[in-house]
Motif scaffolding. Structure first.
Motif, PDB file in Angstrom:
ATOM      1  N   GLY A 204       0.780  -1.189   0.068  1.00  0.00           N
ATOM      2  CA  GLY A 204      -0.119   0.236   0.075  1.00  0.00           C
ATOM      3  C   GLY A 204       0.773   1.406  -0.090  1.00  0.00           C
ATOM      4  O   GLY A 204       0.364   2.330  -0.041  1.00  0.00           O
ATOM      5  N   VAL A 205       2.257   1.221  -0.109  1.00  0.00           N
ATOM      6  CA  VAL A 205       3.022   2.393   0.102  1.00  0.00           C
ATOM      7  C   VAL A 205       3.537   2.706  -1.345  1.00  0.00           C
ATOM      8  O   VAL A 205       4.634   3.487  -1.475  1.00  0.00           O
ATOM      9  CB  VAL A 205       3.982   2.240   1.090  1.00  0.00           C
ATOM     10  CG1 VAL A 205       3.245   2.173   2.338  1.00  0.00           C
ATOM     11  CG2 VAL A 205       4.851   1.143   0.816  1.00  0.00           C
ATOM     12  N   GLY A 206       3.468   1.775  -2.315  1.00  0.00           N
ATOM     13  CA  GLY A 206       4.028   1.994  -3.693  1.00  0.00           C
ATOM     14  C   GLY A 206       5.435   1.349  -3.576  1.00  0.00           C
ATOM     15  O   GLY A 206       5.974   1.097  -2.661  1.00  0.00           O
ATOM     16  N   LEU A 207       6.039   1.420  -4.922  1.00  0.00           N
ATOM     17  CA  LEU A 207       7.362   0.873  -5.153  1.00  0.00           C
ATOM     18  C   LEU A 207       8.295   1.597  -4.360  1.00  0.00           C
ATOM     19  O   LEU A 207       9.203   1.026  -3.659  1.00  0.00           O
ATOM     20  CB  LEU A 207       7.723   0.972  -6.641  1.00  0.00           C
ATOM     21  CG  LEU A 207       8.918   0.299  -7.103  1.00  0.00           C
ATOM     22  CD1 LEU A 207       9.114  -1.017  -6.641  1.00  0.00           C
ATOM     23  CD2 LEU A 207       9.259   0.443  -8.533  1.00  0.00           C
ATOM     24  N   ALA A 208       8.577   2.900  -4.289  1.00  0.00           N
ATOM     25  CA  ALA A 208       9.556   3.557  -3.881  1.00  0.00           C
ATOM     26  C   ALA A 208       9.591   3.446  -2.254  1.00  0.00           C
ATOM     27  O   ALA A 208      10.462   3.142  -1.624  1.00  0.00           O
ATOM     28  CB  ALA A 208       9.563   5.033  -4.080  1.00  0.00           C
ATOM     29  N   GLY A 209       8.183   3.329  -1.595  1.00  0.00           N
ATOM     30  CA  GLY A 209       7.994   3.211  -0.111  1.00  0.00           C
ATOM     31  C   GLY A 209       8.486   1.727   0.322  1.00  0.00           C
ATOM     32  O   GLY A 209       8.991   1.620   1.157  1.00  0.00           O
ATOM     33  N   TYR A 210       8.061   0.715  -0.647  1.00  0.00           N
ATOM     34  CA  TYR A 210       8.316  -0.667  -0.354  1.00  0.00           C
ATOM     35  C   TYR A 210       9.872  -0.715  -0.390  1.00  0.00           C
ATOM     36  O   TYR A 210      10.355  -1.285   0.471  1.00  0.00           O
ATOM     37  CB  TYR A 210       7.751  -1.453  -1.449  1.00  0.00           C
ATOM     38  CG  TYR A 210       7.805  -2.927  -1.170  1.00  0.00           C
ATOM     39  CD1 TYR A 210       7.154  -3.652  -0.170  1.00  0.00           C
ATOM     40  CD2 TYR A 210       8.768  -3.691  -2.002  1.00  0.00           C
ATOM     41  CE1 TYR A 210       7.370  -5.064  -0.238  1.00  0.00           C
ATOM     42  CE2 TYR A 210       9.152  -4.961  -1.781  1.00  0.00           C
ATOM     43  CZ  TYR A 210       8.112  -5.617  -1.128  1.00  0.00           C
ATOM     44  OH  TYR A 210       8.593  -7.062  -0.759  1.00  0.00           O
ATOM     45  N   LEU A 211      10.468  -0.321  -1.415  1.00  0.00           N
ATOM     46  CA  LEU A 211      11.828  -0.664  -1.289  1.00  0.00           C
ATOM     47  C   LEU A 211      12.702   0.223  -0.324  1.00  0.00           C
ATOM     48  O   LEU A 211      14.070  -0.037  -0.046  1.00  0.00           O
ATOM     49  CB  LEU A 211      12.588  -0.132  -2.786  1.00  0.00           C
ATOM     50  CG  LEU A 211      12.061  -1.065  -4.157  1.00  0.00           C
ATOM     51  CD1 LEU A 211      12.423  -0.458  -5.372  1.00  0.00           C
ATOM     52  CD2 LEU A 211      12.321  -2.522  -3.763  1.00  0.00           C
ATOM     53  N   SER A 212      12.217   1.164   0.287  1.00  0.00           N
ATOM     54  CA  SER A 212      12.759   2.283   1.253  1.00  0.00           C
ATOM     55  C   SER A 212      12.370   1.549   2.507  1.00  0.00           C
ATOM     56  O   SER A 212      12.565   2.431   3.686  1.00  0.00           O
ATOM     57  CB  SER A 212      12.371   3.603   1.076  1.00  0.00           C
ATOM     58  OG  SER A 212      12.697   4.102  -0.187  1.00  0.00           O
ATOM     59  N   GLU A 213      11.835   0.629   2.765  1.00  0.00           N
ATOM     60  CA  GLU A 213      11.409   0.061   4.220  1.00  0.00           C
ATOM     61  C   GLU A 213      12.681   0.253   4.914  1.00  0.00           C
ATOM     62  O   GLU A 213      13.821  -0.348   4.756  1.00  0.00           O
ATOM     63  CB  GLU A 213      10.842  -1.446   4.376  1.00  0.00           C
ATOM     64  CG  GLU A 213       9.481  -1.452   3.568  1.00  0.00           C
ATOM     65  CD  GLU A 213       8.723  -2.715   3.522  1.00  0.00           C
ATOM     66  OE1 GLU A 213       9.953  -3.700   3.497  1.00  0.00           O
ATOM     67  OE2 GLU A 213       7.821  -2.974   3.320  1.00  0.00           O
ATOM     68  N   PRO A 214      12.491   0.755   6.345  1.00  0.00           N
ATOM     69  CA  PRO A 214      13.555   0.844   7.195  1.00  0.00           C
ATOM     70  C   PRO A 214      14.575  -0.387   7.621  1.00  0.00           C
ATOM     71  O   PRO A 214      15.693  -0.196   7.789  1.00  0.00           O
ATOM     72  CB  PRO A 214      12.890   1.130   8.699  1.00  0.00           C
ATOM     73  CG  PRO A 214      11.695   1.892   8.084  1.00  0.00           C
ATOM     74  CD  PRO A 214      11.117   0.994   6.945  1.00  0.00           C
ATOM     75  N   ASP A 215      13.891  -1.661   7.445  1.00  0.00           N
ATOM     76  CA  ASP A 215      14.365  -2.943   7.807  1.00  0.00           C
ATOM     77  C   ASP A 215      15.130  -3.483   6.622  1.00  0.00           C
ATOM     78  O   ASP A 215      15.590  -4.709   6.683  1.00  0.00           O
ATOM     79  CB  ASP A 215      13.781  -3.823   8.522  1.00  0.00           C
ATOM     80  CG  ASP A 215      12.431  -4.120   7.605  1.00  0.00           C
ATOM     81  OD1 ASP A 215      12.089  -3.436   6.584  1.00  0.00           O
ATOM     82  OD2 ASP A 215      11.817  -5.125   8.016  1.00  0.00           O
ATOM     83  N   ARG A 216      15.271  -2.755   5.354  1.00  0.00           N
ATOM     84  CA  ARG A 216      15.641  -3.395   4.185  1.00  0.00           C
ATOM     85  C   ARG A 216      16.967  -2.673   3.761  1.00  0.00           C
ATOM     86  O   ARG A 216      16.973  -1.471   3.405  1.00  0.00           O
ATOM     87  CB  ARG A 216      14.678  -3.177   3.123  1.00  0.00           C
ATOM     88  CG  ARG A 216      15.352  -3.921   1.691  1.00  0.00           C
ATOM     89  CD  ARG A 216      14.169  -3.279   0.513  1.00  0.00           C
ATOM     90  NE  ARG A 216      12.876  -3.956   0.711  1.00  0.00           N
ATOM     91  CZ  ARG A 216      12.586  -5.046   0.121  1.00  0.00           C
ATOM     92  NH1 ARG A 216      13.348  -5.385  -1.001  1.00  0.00           N
ATOM     93  NH2 ARG A 216      11.322  -5.646   0.076  1.00  0.00           N
ATOM     94  N   SER A 217      18.191  -3.290   3.709  1.00  0.00           N
ATOM     95  CA  SER A 217      19.041  -2.888   2.927  1.00  0.00           C
ATOM     96  C   SER A 217      19.480  -3.281   1.682  1.00  0.00           C
ATOM     97  O   SER A 217      19.326  -4.775   1.530  1.00  0.00           O
ATOM     98  CB  SER A 217      20.509  -2.972   3.973  1.00  0.00           C
ATOM     99  OG  SER A 217      20.765  -4.486   4.058  1.00  0.00           O
TER     100      SER A 217
END
Length: 276
Positions: A204-217
């Motif tokens: 529900g947060v779109g591609l940029a939001g999904y890839l920018s999740e805090p727990d993802r490096s």
């Protein structure tokens, strides 16, 4: 043969029919690397011609798929296993959905039905002088998508060769630099872009939001472009797990217009760097 090896068979190429023409009888110095890869799928995998392996695969072929042996022996072992299975019917649809070439690199995007399972697969090959020298992949089991308008693999398949590959690469590169550096990246995405990744849609947060999740490096390894299509080979860490991550972007009018992906967790007994 272990189930992981069966999945590797699905990844490496799997029950290919002749739906995509590969000019296998054309002089090797006049065909593209993409045509060479498609011919490999057709003749070696689809037609099970193990005797042709030396014509396609270098002796020291480097395999990054952890379930497959190195060199020609790994390919021969898989094809010999396929020989024990029923051949696909002549009317079978090719699982190859997209094929993208950038110099000596060729990417194929497949929708594979294998032993009752459906999988999205991305294969990446490196070639030299018309010979396959190296291979990477990722395999992701797919849920039932019956009745869905947008699926994990459908959408645009034809490459716009009037589009600049370098311009497309720059857009995706800038997008990912913004992601990695924790800057806003929404400006690179068209407001009506088409998303094929079910996890992105569900977020529900779109591609940029999904890839920018805090727990993802994220770590980028390669950007591969042809016309309006760009493939990103990367890895990401989430929790205690490392994933191989391949994405295909379609760029139109300076924006990301469509997006597909395939992800696979790195097995616990495998070093992540060995899969890149």
């Amino acid at each position: 043969m272990k189930i992981t090896r069966l999945l590797a068979l699905g990844a490496c190429c799997i029950l290919i029919c002749s739906a995509r023409a590969a000019k296998s009888h054309t002089s090797m110095d006049t065909i593209t690397n993409k045509q060479r890869v498609l011919s490999f799928y057709k003749q070696i995998v689809g037609q099970r011609k193990t005797e042709l392996i030396p014509q396609f695969i270098v002796e020291d072929y480097k395999q990054h798929s952890p379930a497959v042996k190195q060199g020609r022996v790994g390919i021969a072992e898989m094809v010999n296993y396929l020989k024990a299975l029923p051949s696909p019917p002549e009317s079978a649809k090719s699982p190859i959905v997209r094929a993208i070439q950038d110099g000596d690199l060729v990417v194929t995007h497949l929708d594979v039905q294998f032993m009752g399972r459906r999988m999205a697969v991305i294969d990446l090959f490196k070639l030299k002088d018309g010979m396959l020298t190296e291979h990477w992949d990722a395999i992701q089991p797919l849920p039932d998508e019956s009745g869905k308008t947008i699926t994990a693999t459908n959408g645009t398949t034809e490459i716009d060769h009037n589009a600049s590959a370098e311009d497309s690469r720059v857009i995706v590169d800038q997008f990912y630099k913004a992601i990695v550096n924790k800057r806003s990246a929404h400006q690179f995405i068209d407001t009506v872009y088409v998303e094929h990744d079910a996890s992105v849609i569900a977020s529900g947060v779109g591609l940029a939001g999904y890839l920018s999740e805090p727990d993802r490096s994220v770590k980028i390894h390669r950007l591969i472009a042809e016309g309006d299509f760009v493939v990103v080979q990367s890895q990401f860490c989430k929790g205690e797990k490392t994933f191989v991550f391949y994405e295909i972007f379609r760029v139109a009018k300076g924006k990301i217009a469509e997006h597909w992906s395939v992800e696979q967790v790195v097995p616990d007994d495998v070093k992540a760097e060995d899969m890149f």
